[in-house]
Design a protein around this motif. Structure first.
Motif, PDB file in Angstrom:
ATOM      1  N   GLN A  37       0.831  -1.204   0.000  1.00  0.00           N
ATOM      2  CA  GLN A  37       0.000   0.000   0.000  1.00  0.00           C
ATOM      3  C   GLN A  37       0.871   1.262   0.000  1.00  0.00           C
ATOM      4  O   GLN A  37       0.566   2.236  -0.688  1.00  0.00           O
ATOM      5  N   TYR A  38       1.976   1.250   0.755  1.00  0.00           N
ATOM      6  CA  TYR A  38       2.905   2.381   0.745  1.00  0.00           C
ATOM      7  C   TYR A  38       3.446   2.625  -0.666  1.00  0.00           C
ATOM      8  O   TYR A  38       3.718   3.760  -1.047  1.00  0.00           O
ATOM      9  N   GLN A  39       3.623   1.536  -1.439  1.00  0.00           N
ATOM     10  CA  GLN A  39       4.208   1.649  -2.777  1.00  0.00           C
ATOM     11  C   GLN A  39       3.143   1.757  -3.864  1.00  0.00           C
ATOM     12  O   GLN A  39       3.457   1.661  -5.050  1.00  0.00           O
ATOM     13  N   ASP A  40       1.873   1.916  -3.457  1.00  0.00           N
ATOM     14  CA  ASP A  40       0.754   2.092  -4.384  1.00  0.00           C
ATOM     15  C   ASP A  40       0.548   0.890  -5.310  1.00  0.00           C
ATOM     16  O   ASP A  40       0.021   1.032  -6.415  1.00  0.00           O
ATOM     17  N   GLU A  41       0.943  -0.301  -4.865  1.00  0.00           N
ATOM     18  CA  GLU A  41       0.616  -1.533  -5.585  1.00  0.00           C
ATOM     19  C   GLU A  41      -0.681  -2.067  -4.976  1.00  0.00           C
ATOM     20  O   GLU A  41      -0.688  -2.993  -4.169  1.00  0.00           O
ATOM     21  N   ILE A  42      -1.785  -1.452  -5.387  1.00  0.00           N
ATOM     22  CA  ILE A  42      -3.050  -1.594  -4.682  1.00  0.00           C
ATOM     23  C   ILE A  42      -3.634  -3.004  -4.808  1.00  0.00           C
ATOM     24  O   ILE A  42      -4.176  -3.552  -3.835  1.00  0.00           O
ATOM     25  N   ASP A  43      -3.542  -3.611  -5.992  1.00  0.00           N
ATOM     26  CA  ASP A  43      -4.116  -4.952  -6.171  1.00  0.00           C
ATOM     27  C   ASP A  43      -3.462  -5.959  -5.232  1.00  0.00           C
ATOM     28  O   ASP A  43      -4.149  -6.764  -4.586  1.00  0.00           O
ATOM     29  N   LYS A  44      -2.139  -5.906  -5.160  1.00  0.00           N
ATOM     30  CA  LYS A  44      -1.430  -6.835  -4.267  1.00  0.00           C
ATOM     31  C   LYS A  44      -1.751  -6.531  -2.808  1.00  0.00           C
ATOM     32  O   LYS A  44      -1.922  -7.440  -1.991  1.00  0.00           O
ATOM     33  N   SER A  45      -1.825  -5.237  -2.481  1.00  0.00           N
ATOM     34  CA  SER A  45      -2.138  -4.844  -1.104  1.00  0.00           C
ATOM     35  C   SER A  45      -3.508  -5.375  -0.696  1.00  0.00           C
ATOM     36  O   SER A  45      -3.673  -5.976   0.375  1.00  0.00           O
ATOM     37  N   LEU A  46      -4.513  -5.193  -1.560  1.00  0.00           N
ATOM     38  CA  LEU A  46      -5.867  -5.664  -1.266  1.00  0.00           C
ATOM     39  C   LEU A  46      -5.889  -7.182  -1.094  1.00  0.00           C
ATOM     40  O   LEU A  46      -6.526  -7.712  -0.166  1.00  0.00           O
TER      41      LEU A  46
END
Length: 660
Positions: free
Chosen positions: A134-143
């Motif tokens: 999430q910090y790196q704005d890789e939203i799909d992986k974060s979710l």
């Protein structure tokens, strides 16, 4: 807009009973426990607790203790300790913006937890990995990882972890995915759990995140209600960050509703908090809010003053997005004042910044697309290689029969060659080991000679000090005392004028001062208390005298020194403390000093800390005093560590291993 991400690494230490006991203790108490702690799981938890004590103030110290916890966990094969180290250490890395290293360590934590079949720890590692993405704005992986962690926490009925996941999912859906209904759903779930746990800061964090979602939906009344609770808790808990975020969102709400008069008190309070926190971005936003409010109130000069300050802050700190917006704001104010030239210059500056910001966003998007393209290309290449590998396997099987025959033929040659090689290698290893043993013996003899030289030097120095002190006290001191008595007798037999009598009295008083100074110097060179009563009494007298003369508050603490040390050790430790305190008086400008000496079996620890001006330890700071200290520490086979930075004082820590 400020965003709150709750990282589970911040709460993972609370899942151990011992961690819960030690983390609330002061750092000095934890350090004392560390001195006597055995190399076991409890010491790992002490390291973790000390790291958590320092992570908001002394980041380098926090990293040191977290790494110590990791090293000891590896040594004693304490898997959960390793996971605690990784969770806490990656949290520090995220704060420093070192996301790549943090990501690698979080992936390692997932692998360790899965390998050891630790379901709860696997979920925590998933959660930390999700926050990292999430910090790196890789939203799909974060979710994906947030949902995986949530599923495990729900199965285990682990409410503490569920609260964190729901809170971060609220931020993710609201800020990144713009799915506001999902964001509100998870916000309400998180608030229910936080109230159940009486987690006030948790309630405040989620209410603030919830208010940002409602603000985006223009549901201002509901947003204000959530925000007021978050702000009230922030004030109650004296949490400046929560207050600052609340005021930022509140100002944004008033701006959207064109309630310009309400912006002014909010922005003024926000500016006060931002200055207290040293938050430059917050100060720039608050000043911009005041400028906007006064612009709409048509108080253009006031608006200009605040806009200029906001622009200077954003420009000096290279905050380009804010810089661009404040340039536009000041351009509008200059236009309202009729300053067309200033308006055109500021508009050009804002246009230029707009282009730079846009280019940066485009470059970032291109890099992300290139990374995704390379990843897809790599996956296709892997599939192609797998197909080629299958073809090669079929071809290899056909050749295996011939290979077996060939292998059988050369096996005998290989065995013979191996035996010859092993014999040659063994002889070489024996020769190398013999050479290393000889080199080691030479080094040991050289070290012994160096220690003997240092010992002779130190003993010679102390013998000379003792001789000089005795000569000064008994010889010169006695002579001066005799002269004083003679002068006193002469005064009674002489008839002097009033002026001569006054001069004579001043001479006798100066002689008194000289005798006292002589005794002080003799006592400093070889304190009688050190010889007769030992280290503790001698240091007490020295610290009391020095504190009075130098107007310095010296707190001397001794632990485990009921029995006296070896006389040479006591002299060396006394000289080290004497040198350190003299250095503090000469260079530190301190008002308070802590001197702590603790003994545990054959271990002796000396700590001297001051609240002086400190210095940069990365530069050259090797003086004569420090050189003398290092020589004495090396003589006792000790370890010297100095921690300092400008404006934060200095801490000197020395560990000795006493001779049996």
């Amino acid at each position: 807009m400020m965003r709150i991400i709750v990282c589970i690494g911040l709460i993972i230490g609370a899942f151990s009973v011992l961690a819960g006991q030690v983390v609330n203790q002061p750092a000095d108490s934890l350090r004392k426990q560390l001195l006597v702690a055995r190399e076991d799981t409890n010491k790992v938890l002490l390291y973790i607790a000390l790291g958590q004590q320092y992570e908001d103030s002394k980041v380098d110290s926090a990293i040191h203790f977290f790494r110590k916890a990791g090293e000891l966990s590896e040594k004693i094969k304490f898997v959960k300790g390793t996971l605690k180290y990784l969770a806490n250490y990656t949290n520090v890395l995220n704060r420093q913006g070192k996301y790549t290293e943090s990501l690698r360590l979080n992936q390692k934590a997932v692998a360790i937890a899965q390998k050891n079949n630790l379901k709860l720890e696997t979920a925590k590692a998933y959660a930390n990995l999700a926050a990292n993405y999430q910090y790196q704005d890789e939203i799909d992986k974060s979710l994906d990882y947030y949902l995986k962690a949530s599923s495990i926490f729900e199965d285990l009925k682990f409410d503490t972890g569920l609260y964190v996941m729901y809170a971060n999912l609220c931020a993710l859906y609201g800020d990144n995915l713009h799915q506001y209904e999902n964001a509100l759903l998870y916000a309400d779930k998180a608030i229910v759990l936080a109230r159940k746990q009486n987690n006030k800061l948790g309630i405040a964090s989620v209410q603030i995140n919830k208010s940002t979602v409602l603000n985006k939906q223009r549901k201002f009344d509901e947003a204000l209600k959530a925000l007021e609770e978050g702000y009230a808790i922030g004030k109650e808990q004296k949490n400046l960050y929560l207050q600052l975020v609340s005021l930022s969102i509140m100002g944004d709400m008033h701006l959207k509703q064109r309630q310009y008069t309400k912006i002014i008190p909010v922005a003024e309070e926000m500016l006060k908090l931002a200055k207290e926190m040293g938050d430059v971005e917050g100060q720039s936003l608050a000043l911009g809010g005041l400028a906007s409010a006064y612009l709409h109130a048509k108080e253009y000069q006031k608006a200009k003053q605040y806009a200029v300050k906001s622009l200077e802050l954003s420009r000096n700190n290279n905050m380009r997005d804010i810089w661009m917006k404040k340039a536009w704001l000041l351009a509008d104010i200059e236009l309202a004042l009729g300053n067309v030239k200033a308006y055109e210059d500021l508009s050009a500056e804002a246009d230029s910044l707009d282009e730079v910001v846009l280019n940066e966003k485009m470059r970032k998007n291109i890099q992300e697309l290139e990374a995704k393209y390379e990843a897809t290309k790599k996956e296709n290449r892997i599939k192609q290689l797998q197909k080629e590998k299958e073809i090669q396997i079929l071809s290899i099987r056909q050749k295996n029969i011939l290979n077996y025959v060939f292998i059988g033929a050369i096996s005998i040659l290989l065995v013979l060659g191996f035996l010859f090689y092993r014999n040659t290698r063994t002889q070489k290893i024996i020769s190398q080991q013999t050479e290393k043993l000889q080199e080691q013996r030479i080094r040991e003899l050289e070290q012994a000679q160096q220690l003997l030289a240092v010992n002779s030097m130190l003993q010679g120095q102390e013998a000379e000090r003792s001789r000089l002190a005795k000569d000064l006290h008994d010889g010169l001191g006695g002579m001066l005392s005799s002269i004083k008595l003679s002068l006193s007798d002469m005064k009674g037999d002489m008839i002097l004028s009033e002026q001569n009598a006054s001069s004579f009295s001043r001479a006798v008083d100066q002689l008194d001062d000289t005798i006292r100074e002589l005794r002080r110097v003799a006592h400093s060179m070889m304190p009688e208390a050190l010889v007769r009563f030992g280290l503790v009494r001698a240091l007490q007298g020295f610290c009391n005298d020095l504190g009075r003369s130098a107007h310095l508050s010296i707190d001397l603490q001794t632990i485990g020194l009921e029995d006296r040390l070896d006389s040479s050790t006591e002299i060396i430790v006394y000289r080290i403390v004497q040198e350190l305190l003299n250095n503090i008086i000469k260079h530190a400008g301190a008002t308070e000093v802590l001197v702590q000496i603790a003994r545990a079996e054959n271990n002796l620890n000396l700590t001297v800390e001051d609240n002086g001006k400190g210095f940069d330890t990365s530069g050259s700071y090797q003086g004569i005093g420090l050189s003398n200290i290092r020589s004495r520490v090396e003589y006792l086979n000790g370890n010297l560590e100095i921690q300092s930075s400008p404006g934060t004082g200095t801490s000197v820590n020395i560990d000795f291993t006493l001779k049996s």
